[in-house]
Design a protein around this motif. Sequence first.
Motif, short mmCIF file in Angstrom:
data_model
loop_
_atom_site.label_atom_id
_atom_site.label_comp_id
_atom_site.label_asym_id
_atom_site.label_seq_id
_atom_site.Cartn_x
_atom_site.Cartn_y
_atom_site.Cartn_z
N GLU A 32 2.54 8.85 -5.05
CA GLU A 32 2.80 8.39 -6.42
C GLU A 32 2.85 6.85 -6.47
N CYS A 33 3.42 6.24 -5.44
CA CYS A 33 3.44 4.76 -5.40
C CYS A 33 2.03 4.21 -5.25
N ILE A 34 1.15 4.96 -4.58
CA ILE A 34 -0.25 4.52 -4.47
C ILE A 34 -0.94 4.63 -5.84
N ARG A 35 -0.58 5.68 -6.58
CA ARG A 35 -1.13 5.80 -7.94
C ARG A 35 -0.72 4.58 -8.77
N LEU A 36 0.55 4.20 -8.62
CA LEU A 36 1.03 3.02 -9.36
C LEU A 36 0.34 1.74 -8.86
N ALA A 37 0.04 1.71 -7.57
CA ALA A 37 -0.68 0.55 -7.02
C ALA A 37 -2.00 0.34 -7.76
N ALA A 38 -2.66 1.46 -8.02
CA ALA A 38 -3.99 1.39 -8.65
C ALA A 38 -3.91 1.04 -10.14
N LEU A 39 -2.69 0.88 -10.66
CA LEU A 39 -2.55 0.41 -12.05
C LEU A 39 -2.48 -1.12 -12.10
N LEU A 48 -12.26 -2.58 -6.97
CA LEU A 48 -12.98 -2.58 -5.69
C LEU A 48 -11.98 -2.42 -4.54
N TRP A 49 -11.28 -1.31 -4.61
CA TRP A 49 -10.25 -1.06 -3.59
C TRP A 49 -10.23 0.41 -3.21
N GLU A 50 -9.66 0.67 -2.05
CA GLU A 50 -9.40 2.05 -1.62
C GLU A 50 -8.07 2.03 -0.87
N PHE A 51 -7.41 3.16 -0.87
CA PHE A 51 -6.09 3.25 -0.24
C PHE A 51 -6.12 4.42 0.75
N TYR A 52 -5.90 4.12 1.99
CA TYR A 52 -5.88 5.18 3.00
C TYR A 52 -4.42 5.44 3.37
N HIS A 53 -3.97 6.63 2.99
CA HIS A 53 -2.58 7.01 3.21
C HIS A 53 -2.50 7.73 4.56
N ILE A 54 -1.95 7.04 5.53
CA ILE A 54 -1.96 7.56 6.90
C ILE A 54 -0.68 8.34 7.18
#
Length: 243
Positions: A32-39, A48-54
Amino acid sequence: MTNEKKVSEAIEYRRSIRVFKKENIDTGKVKECIRLAALAPTSSNMQLWEFYHICSPETLTQITEASFYQNAAKTANQMVVVVARKDLWKKRIVSNIRFLKDSYGNKPVSEYSKREFFALNYYQKTVPSLYFDFIGIFGYLKYLYFHILGFFKPTYRESRRSDMRVVAQKSAALAAQNFMISMSAIDYDTCPMEGFDSKRIKKILNLNSSAEINMIIACCIREENGIYGERFRVPMEEVYFKI
Ligand SMILES: Cc1cc2nc3c(=O)[nH]c(=O)nc-3n(C[C@H](O)[C@H](O)[C@H](O)COP(=O)(O)O)c2cc1C
């Protein structure tokens, strides 16, 4: 999410944590914090970004090794790798155009308002001309053209390949900050890291050579000794200029 801190509290609470507790944090909350990051705001809304949640222990170990076994990486329960993907510009233009056309209701071009026409034209002409390049040569030609134009009127000058990399990295960093503040708001901790072997990280994540690692964010919950010292900031007078 409930019981979140106020924005100012979350910003104050965030510190770079180098030692995390041996705890599992909720992957759903991190997502959910990554979703907020993309806002986060993003140049021309190009995203022009991607988020890899490891979350995989094996991958965490590989990334830790490629991050020189630094403490934040060693003790993190999860990580988020923020990647700048300037190379996805054509794909993002297509998405923006599709979004605009859908929001206009797929009417004929003749019925577009001036604003609608301008927005579409921006993605069809202006943005491609900024991002298009050929081994850096076209970028330099644009740069030269803007430089000359700049003698006569205010001009956008950042058009070289290196400039466009900065554009993508800037937006990715804003997303990273959104992420860290969102984590802080729910009492989760982070440590942004740029101390890593980017080539190895890209190999671990199966990323192509054009992708650029913006930063790796170690995530978990702070250990008592996880903060290495008092927060240090140079005085406001050195960085604040009221004009
Ligand atoms: C882009 C970036 C890269 C960083 N890289 C590292 C790193 O590799 N390892 C680390 O321990 N801290 C790293 N930091 C954390 C900084 O050292 C930290 O933000 C700074 O000392 C201020 O402390 P604070 O975040 O607790 O306010 C990085 C921070 C940023 C923004």
